[in-house]
Design an enzyme around this catalytic site. Sequence first.
Site, PDB file in Angstrom:
ATOM      1  NE  ARG A  86      23.717  34.535  33.562  1.00  0.00           N
ATOM      2  CZ  ARG A  86      22.782  34.062  34.377  1.00  0.00           C
ATOM      3  NH1 ARG A  86      22.900  34.224  35.685  1.00  0.00           N
ATOM      4  NH2 ARG A  86      21.741  33.448  33.902  1.00  0.00           N
ATOM      5  CB  SER A  92      30.842  48.185  36.234  1.00  0.00           C
ATOM      6  OG  SER A  92      31.045  46.803  36.469  1.00  0.00           O
ATOM      7  CB  ALA A 147      27.975  45.410  29.415  1.00  0.00           C
ATOM      8  CG  HIS A 148      29.659  42.417  32.979  1.00  0.00           C
ATOM      9  ND1 HIS A 148      30.407  43.033  33.960  1.00  0.00           N
ATOM     10  CD2 HIS A 148      30.462  42.352  31.901  1.00  0.00           C
ATOM     11  CE1 HIS A 148      31.616  43.313  33.504  1.00  0.00           C
ATOM     12  NE2 HIS A 148      31.666  42.913  32.242  1.00  0.00           N
ATOM     13  CG  ASN A 149      28.267  43.503  37.538  1.00  0.00           C
ATOM     14  OD1 ASN A 149      28.865  42.646  36.891  1.00  0.00           O
ATOM     15  ND2 ASN A 149      27.820  43.298  38.765  1.00  0.00           N
TER      16      ASN A 149
END
Length: 341
Positions: free
Chosen positions: A219, A260, A240-242
């Site tokens: 998330r 990201s 991974a996140h974003n």
Amino acid sequence: MKFTAEQIAEILKGKVEGNPEAEVSELAKIEEGAEGSLTFLSNPKYTSFLYTTNASITIVNDDFEVEQPVNTTLIKVKDAYKAFSTLLEYYNQIKLNKSGIESPSHISESATYGEGLYLGSFSYIGDNVKIGENVKVYPNVYIGDNVKIGDNVTIFAGVKIYSETLIGSNVTIHSGAVIGADGFGFSPGETGEYSKVPQIGNVVIEDHVDIGAATTIDRATLGSTIIRKGVKLDNQIQIAHNVEIGENTAIAAQTGIAGSTKIGKNCLIGGQVGFAGHLTIGDRVKIQAQSGIGRDIKDDEMLQGSPAIGYSDYNKSYIHFKNLPQTMNIINQLEKKLNNG
């Protein structure tokens, strides 16, 4: 379940040559065909197996001419390979056409679901979950609070879907995948200890996405980790996140994408590729297996190596890499001659 040659020919709009009542209940490769199995021939190099196969039915192209007697019943179609693929899909739909709610399982009173739900034993559906029509949830699946799932979604055994995740329609998630776990967010303190950064975003999975077994999608810290329409993810991938993955991008197994990073549309990414965080990868990028990506990539680049360089540059350089010992020998001999001269 058994099918006759006549029934199969009707599905494929083909023509039977042989026994229309020949029955099959399984699929096989032509060289391994046994009585009661269905196979196909599309590649000419396998033609010899047609005359020895024990398969009851064989799909062939409609322009194929038999040169000696065969024991198998033929179904002639325009494109044998495509027809066999159609049958595989048809077979899969029948095999996976489960329905009903098994016990024990748990559905929150505030959850809603459409017609055709299959819920396997020991599965859990949390508060305020919304599930569309014809959704298949296999045993031991966890679906957290406030998750939304579209129509015609298949979630295989052992999948864990954390709260707030949004899943579109016609999505397949294979066993052991984890969607929406916390991103790897920790802040180092002055004395070396780490404090956890709360991960309060979610995961968004758009329509027609396939997610392989044991793949993990974290998330977002804030906002969303997004898997766009038509993305195909192999097994054991870490996202991974974003991270955002663009439409119709395909990624092979064991690839890792750090936080990201944004990957464009229609990219092809080989296995065991590593992406650093906060990168922007363009559209239609092709990356060979085991490459390491540490910089932004423009549209249409082809890369290989770690750190990755242009694919053609890598191939040219490799000639010199593998000849380096011989090259060094030549250099050393030249140095000796110069020193002795």
